[in-house]
Design a protein around this motif. Structure first.
Motif, PDB file in Angstrom:
ATOM      1  N   ARG A   1      -9.840  -2.462  -0.621  1.00 33.19           N
ATOM      2  CA  ARG A   1      -9.621  -1.021  -0.461  1.00 33.19           C
ATOM      3  C   ARG A   1     -10.705  -0.210  -1.174  1.00 33.19           C
ATOM      4  O   ARG A   1     -11.426   0.556  -0.549  1.00 33.19           O
ATOM      5  CB  ARG A   1      -8.241  -0.632  -1.019  1.00 33.19           C
TER       6      ARG A   1
ATOM      7  N   HIS B   1      -6.700  -4.907  -4.254  1.00 32.14           N
ATOM      8  CA  HIS B   1      -6.931  -3.501  -3.943  1.00 32.14           C
ATOM      9  C   HIS B   1      -8.377  -3.091  -4.236  1.00 32.14           C
ATOM     10  O   HIS B   1      -8.919  -2.223  -3.542  1.00 32.14           O
ATOM     11  CB  HIS B   1      -5.956  -2.614  -4.731  1.00 32.14           C
TER      12      HIS B   1
ATOM     13  N   PHE C   1      -6.433   5.191  -7.239  1.00 35.09           N
ATOM     14  CA  PHE C   1      -5.914   4.134  -6.370  1.00 35.09           C
ATOM     15  C   PHE C   1      -4.765   3.383  -7.044  1.00 35.09           C
ATOM     16  O   PHE C   1      -4.548   2.206  -6.791  1.00 35.09           O
ATOM     17  CB  PHE C   1      -7.036   3.163  -6.002  1.00 35.09           C
TER      18      PHE C   1
ATOM     19  N   PHE D   1      -1.011   5.427 -11.336  1.00 34.11           N
ATOM     20  CA  PHE D   1      -0.404   6.370 -10.382  1.00 34.11           C
ATOM     21  C   PHE D   1       0.134   7.599 -11.114  1.00 34.11           C
ATOM     22  O   PHE D   1       0.080   8.715 -10.608  1.00 34.11           O
ATOM     23  CB  PHE D   1       0.721   5.678  -9.615  1.00 34.11           C
TER      24      PHE D   1
ATOM     25  N   TYR E   1      -4.080   7.231  -0.755  1.00 31.02           N
ATOM     26  CA  TYR E   1      -4.073   7.212  -2.214  1.00 31.02           C
ATOM     27  C   TYR E   1      -3.700   8.595  -2.720  1.00 31.02           C
ATOM     28  O   TYR E   1      -3.682   9.577  -1.969  1.00 31.02           O
ATOM     29  CB  TYR E   1      -5.422   6.752  -2.780  1.00 31.02           C
ATOM     30  N   ARG E   2      -3.394   8.695  -3.996  1.00 28.25           N
ATOM     31  CA  ARG E   2      -2.961   9.962  -4.579  1.00 28.25           C
ATOM     32  C   ARG E   2      -4.162  10.828  -4.948  1.00 28.25           C
ATOM     33  O   ARG E   2      -5.129  10.344  -5.524  1.00 28.25           O
ATOM     34  CB  ARG E   2      -2.113   9.696  -5.824  1.00 28.25           C
TER      35      ARG E   2
ATOM     36  N   GLU F   1       0.837  -1.190   0.000  1.00 27.07           N
ATOM     37  CA  GLU F   1       0.000   0.000   0.000  1.00 27.07           C
ATOM     38  C   GLU F   1       0.874   1.242   0.000  1.00 27.07           C
ATOM     39  O   GLU F   1       2.079   1.179   0.283  1.00 27.07           O
ATOM     40  CB  GLU F   1      -0.918   0.011   1.219  1.00 27.07           C
TER      41      GLU F   1
ATOM     42  N   VAL G   1      -1.073   2.102  -7.610  1.00 30.44           N
ATOM     43  CA  VAL G   1       0.105   1.804  -6.784  1.00 30.44           C
ATOM     44  C   VAL G   1       1.178   1.226  -7.702  1.00 30.44           C
ATOM     45  O   VAL G   1       0.945   0.197  -8.349  1.00 30.44           O
ATOM     46  CB  VAL G   1      -0.209   0.790  -5.662  1.00 30.44           C
TER      47      VAL G   1
ATOM     48  N   ILE H   1       0.749  11.561  -1.079  1.00 24.58           N
ATOM     49  CA  ILE H   1      -0.267  10.574  -0.710  1.00 24.58           C
ATOM     50  C   ILE H   1      -1.109  11.176   0.415  1.00 24.58           C
ATOM     51  O   ILE H   1      -0.565  11.669   1.405  1.00 24.58           O
ATOM     52  CB  ILE H   1       0.382   9.256  -0.245  1.00 24.58           C
TER      53      ILE H   1
ATOM     54  N   VAL I   1      -8.215   1.583 -10.153  1.00 21.19           N
ATOM     55  CA  VAL I   1      -7.206   0.768  -9.475  1.00 21.19           C
ATOM     56  C   VAL I   1      -6.254   0.211 -10.523  1.00 21.19           C
ATOM     57  O   VAL I   1      -6.684  -0.379 -11.513  1.00 21.19           O
ATOM     58  CB  VAL I   1      -7.854  -0.390  -8.681  1.00 21.19           C
TER      59      VAL I   1
END
Length: 308
Positions: A161, A157, A144, A113, A88-89, A60, A146, A83, A107
């Protein structure tokens, strides 16, 4: 008293050669790291991530963390990656939402990202901008992404999440390198030191990538298709359980059989699949093929057109 015997000339010569080789290797490593940092930047993304192989998801982003990231020469200027407190961004939006909000959660891995672009310039943020501009003023898009997630980790995720944030639509982003083994499994086998080195050293990261690439290359076509089918079955199960809409987007062809082939697999479970448009490839950088600011804007607009 016995005098210590001096090493023979042959032994001393071998030692000198060994020392020269050791110093030569050390110099090559230092020069290689310096060169990679000059070309690729400061190797900062790994400092935003935490790993725990006993948890799901096992990797994460660290809440309330940020790094300065640089890219390839002057193609990508110094940018800040932040973050938020929820991990999350992007804008900090909590799990609760009012009924009039249309929430989209994307996701995926580093393509989602969006390394190398400032906060707010990533393609999920641009998707929100274009959705609102088209009249969906209640739209929210949460990023979301990563870096480094594989196929199964994207599914984790989403389940553990994204669904906690009550999305109306989940977009699952997959890529051609999604058959790598789990980062958490790989790092736990190599212990914590490898994780730390990979976060601060390009050479350490290259060795790690080389090791997992050997695993990926060894996967047969049938194994890849089976993993994609399991992933789609998992998405289909989430649609039924959580009453949420799911679509998929692709960067690269995971099965190397053409986007039509993988699109048909998704279609059998009534999940729309949109491959990365060829027209946007001009916006990929040398930084492992990620999107530039212009590319994120173009791709956000492309997705908004698909959703409208």
């Amino acid at each position: 008293m016995n005098k210590r015997k001096k090493p023979s000339k042959n032994v001393r010569s071998k030692r000198r050669i060994a020392l020269r080789i050791a110093f030569g290797l050390l110099a090559a490593i230092i020069c290689g790291e310096v060169l990679l940092r000059f070309v690729l930047g400061n190797c900062a993304l790994g400092r935003l991530m935490e790993f725990d192989s006993s948890q799901k998801p096992c990797v994460e982003l660290i809440p309330n963390s940020s790094v300065e990231h640089t890219g390839v020469f002057t193609k990508i200027p110094n940018v800040t990656h932040s973050i938020n407190k929820y991990g999350y961004r992007g804008k900090a939006r909590g799990p609760e939402k009012s009924g009039d909000i249309f929430r989209v959660i994307i996701v995926g891995d580093s393509f989602t990202f969006c390394p190398g672009v400032e906060d707010g310039a990533d393609y999920p943020s641009r998707l929100e901008y274009y959705l609102r501009r088209s009249g969906k003023t209640d739209a929210q898009v949460l990023n979301f992404g990563v870096p480094g997630l594989n196929l199964e980790e994207v599914g984790e995720h989403i389940r553990f999440r994204a669904l906690e944030f009550h999305p109306d639509l989940v977009i699952a982003q997959i890529a051609g390198n999604d058959f790598d083994p789990s980062m958490c499994v790989s790092l736990s086998l190599r212990r914590r030191a490898t994780e730390t080195l990979a976060a601060y050293s390009y050479l350490a990261r290259a060795l790690f990538i080389f090791s997992v690439r050997r695993y990926e290359d060894a996967a047969s076509h049938d194994e890849r298709v089976a993993r994609v089918r399991r992933f789609i079955d998992d998405l289909s199960g989430m649609i039924a359980e959580a009453d949420v809409a799911i679509m998929a987007i692709g960067f690269g062809d995971p099965l190397e059989l053409g986007d039509d082939f993988i699109g048909r697999i998704f279609a059998r479970r009534n999940i729309p699949y949109f491959p990365f448009p060829k027209s946007a490839e001009q916006y990929l950088t040398l930084d492992v093929g990620h999107l530039t600011v212009e590319g994120c804007d173009q791709y956000g607009r492309f997705l908004a057109n698909r959703l409208n």
